[in-house]
Design a protein around this motif. Structure first.
Motif, PDB file in Angstrom:
ATOM      1  N   SER A  57      -8.683   5.263   3.795  1.00 62.44           N
ATOM      2  CA  SER A  57      -7.981   6.220   4.809  1.00 62.44           C
ATOM      3  C   SER A  57      -8.062   7.565   4.349  1.00 62.44           C
ATOM      4  N   CYS A  69       0.991  -1.322  -0.089  1.00 63.08           N
ATOM      5  CA  CYS A  69       0.168  -0.138  -0.028  1.00 63.08           C
ATOM      6  C   CYS A  69       0.909   1.188   0.276  1.00 63.08           C
ATOM      7  N   GLY A 113       1.532  -1.032   5.294  1.00 66.56           N
ATOM      8  CA  GLY A 113       2.101   0.060   4.501  1.00 66.56           C
ATOM      9  C   GLY A 113       3.621   0.029   4.777  1.00 66.56           C
ATOM     10  N   CYS A 152       0.860   4.130   6.356  1.00 68.43           N
ATOM     11  CA  CYS A 152       0.332   4.644   7.813  1.00 68.43           C
ATOM     12  C   CYS A 152       1.455   4.034   8.634  1.00 68.43           C
ATOM     13  N   CYS A 179       0.870   0.453   9.996  1.00 68.70           N
ATOM     14  CA  CYS A 179       0.330  -0.553   9.565  1.00 68.70           C
ATOM     15  C   CYS A 179       1.420  -1.328   8.747  1.00 68.70           C
TER      16      CYS A 179
HETATM   17 FE1  SF4 Z   1      -2.454   1.215   3.611  1.00 64.84          FE
HETATM   18 FE2  SF4 Z   1      -2.684   2.699   5.603  1.00 64.84          FE
HETATM   19 FE3  SF4 Z   1      -4.798   1.224   4.967  1.00 64.84          FE
HETATM   20 FE4  SF4 Z   1      -2.438   0.036   5.872  1.00 64.84          FE
HETATM   21  S1  SF4 Z   1      -3.808   1.433   7.159  1.00 64.84           S
HETATM   22  S2  SF4 Z   1      -3.731  -0.686   4.255  1.00 64.84           S
HETATM   23  S3  SF4 Z   1      -0.975   1.769   4.868  1.00 64.84           S
HETATM   24  S4  SF4 Z   1      -4.287   2.958   3.989  1.00 64.84           S
END
Ligand code: SF4
Ligand code: SAH
Length: 379
Positions: free
Chosen positions: A204, A112, A122, A116, A119
């Motif tokens: 997000s 992703c 992420g 974040c 995460c």
């Molecule tokens: Fe992507 Fe943030 Fe969702 Fe994780 S929490 S999948 S980094 S948008």
């Protein structure tokens, strides 16, 4: 000419494709029902389709979902599949049965780009967008893997999965063009026939795409908030620098005019010492005061390499109590399928590092918190 993977096509695209083959629209409907309602993976099985057409389809098309690399079942009924999407990339699909529903959590990207800070997906970085076939293929695979067991259990159930949440790996609204046909198939009566209220996209905060989704295919919406102020949210969810809270909450209000549900679900990962103070709960109440919403608190699930910690159970309860007393229905997500790492980001991580079994991430079950007190929301 390369064969067309029919899992990539929603009703309109399939009808158009049959048109290019000189076939009538009703053929598209027939084949769609075989693929999605009955789980057919080859054209031979399609007994009410003329043999010449079946042969033509076998030459021109395939029905190909991404392969299952690994799967696991938990003692609580949770199932998890690791699905290969090429190279050494894999994504996860998780099935969570409950008393009154059975939810499938699906992925939309390998990695992703939102990055974040809390995460695991992420932190892997972005690899690529999944195709519609890879997205709907998760539901196609899980529904037809699970259906025999559901049918054997009796009670008249004809479908294994009643709800879908886009809460696996990836940011669905950064892969809009592939997600939209997958959503349409989920809702289509000749495919999965799920109601709009039972399909939830979690974002997000891709503001322009939230508006687009409201127009194109309004389903239930969950928005990952995680902080009551721009300063903190920009640190946790870097996308906030582009679409700050005022814009995001404005988009939520606009979405509500089209939403099949009369509330937005705000997700809020609780991280010890970062966003879990009483003061922040009160700020959050004020922030969302004019948006019809529910709040889903997700105690942070630690993973290897993360600097954050999960708050203790009392802190979670106290934070939830402030929101509840403020008049907002608040739930706390509890972990399921721990014995199989049934947490998004977990099994895929384990492909790269098989020793990494200690880190756990969030799962999907939502447990109702105490009912809200009649106290009105402060203004
Ligand atoms: Fe992507 Fe943030 Fe969702 Fe994780 S929490 S999948 S980094 S948008
Ligand atoms: N990209 C989308 C959907 C996938 S993530 C989004 O961010 O909304 C689904 C939820 O899990 C999001 O609310 C996300 O913030 C949360 N999440 C991610 N990492 C987590 C972790 N380590 N612990 C708890 N929740 C996490």
């Amino acid at each position: 000419m390369a064969a067309v993977n029919l899992l990539n096509l929603d009703r309109d695209a399939l009808t158009a494709w049959f048109g290019t083959m000189g076939e009538k629209p009703f053929r598209a409907r027939q084949v769609m029902r075989w693929i999605h309602k009955r789980g057919a993976a080859d054209f031979d099985a399609m007994s009410d389709v003329a043999r010449t057409l079946r042969e033509k389809l076998a030459r021109e098309a395939t029905i190909t979902a991404a392969p299952i690399l690994r799967s696991g079942s938990s003692s609580d009924g949770t199932r998890k599949w690791l699905v290969g999407v090429g190279g050494d990339e894999a994504v996860e699909t998780v099935y969570i049965p409950e008393d009154d529903r059975a939810t499938l959590c699906i992925s939309t990207q390998a990695g992703c780009a939102v990055n974040c800070r809390f995460c695991a997906t992420g932190m892997q970085g972005f690899s690529r967008n999944l195709t519609t076939a890879e997205i709907i293929g998760q539901l196609w695979m899980a529904e037809h893997e699970l259906r025999p067991a559901v049918a054997a259990a009796g009670e008249g159930a004809t479908r294994a999965i009643s709800n879908v949440v886009f809460m696996g790996m990836g940011e669905p609204l950064q892969n809009y063009d592939a997600v939209l046909p997958a959503l349409r198939l989920m809702l289509d009566d000749d495919a999965y026939g799920l109601s709009r209220r039972r399909v939830t996209v979690s974002t997000s905060g891709m503001v322009p795409m939230m508006d687009k989704l409201a127009r194109d295919c309004p389903v239930a919406l969950a928005v990952s908030l995680h902080a009551p102020t721009d300063a903190l949210r920009s640190e946790l969810v870097p996308l906030n620098r582009k679409y700050p809270l005022a814009e995001l909450l404005g988009a939520c209000k606009r979405y509500l005019q089209h939403s099949p549900r009369d509330f937005i679900t705000f997700e809020y990962v609780l991280i010890a010492g970062v966003n879990d103070a009483d003061r922040q709960a009160r700020e959050l109440l004020q922030r969302v005061a004019d948006v019809s919403c529910k709040i889903n608190l997700i105690p942070f699930n630690p993973f290897a390499g993360s600097k954050y910690r999960r708050p203790d159970a009392q802190r979670v309860r106290d934070f939830a109590a402030i929101l509840t007393e403020g008049g907002i229905v608040t739930t706390v997500r509890r972990t399921r399928g721990d014995d199989i790492d049934a947490a998004c980001g977990q099994l895929a991580g384990a492909v790269r590092d098989r020793t990494d079994v200690a880190a756990r991430r969030a799962t999907i079950e939502i447990v109702a918190a105490p009912p809200p007190t009649p106290t009105p929301t402060p203004v």
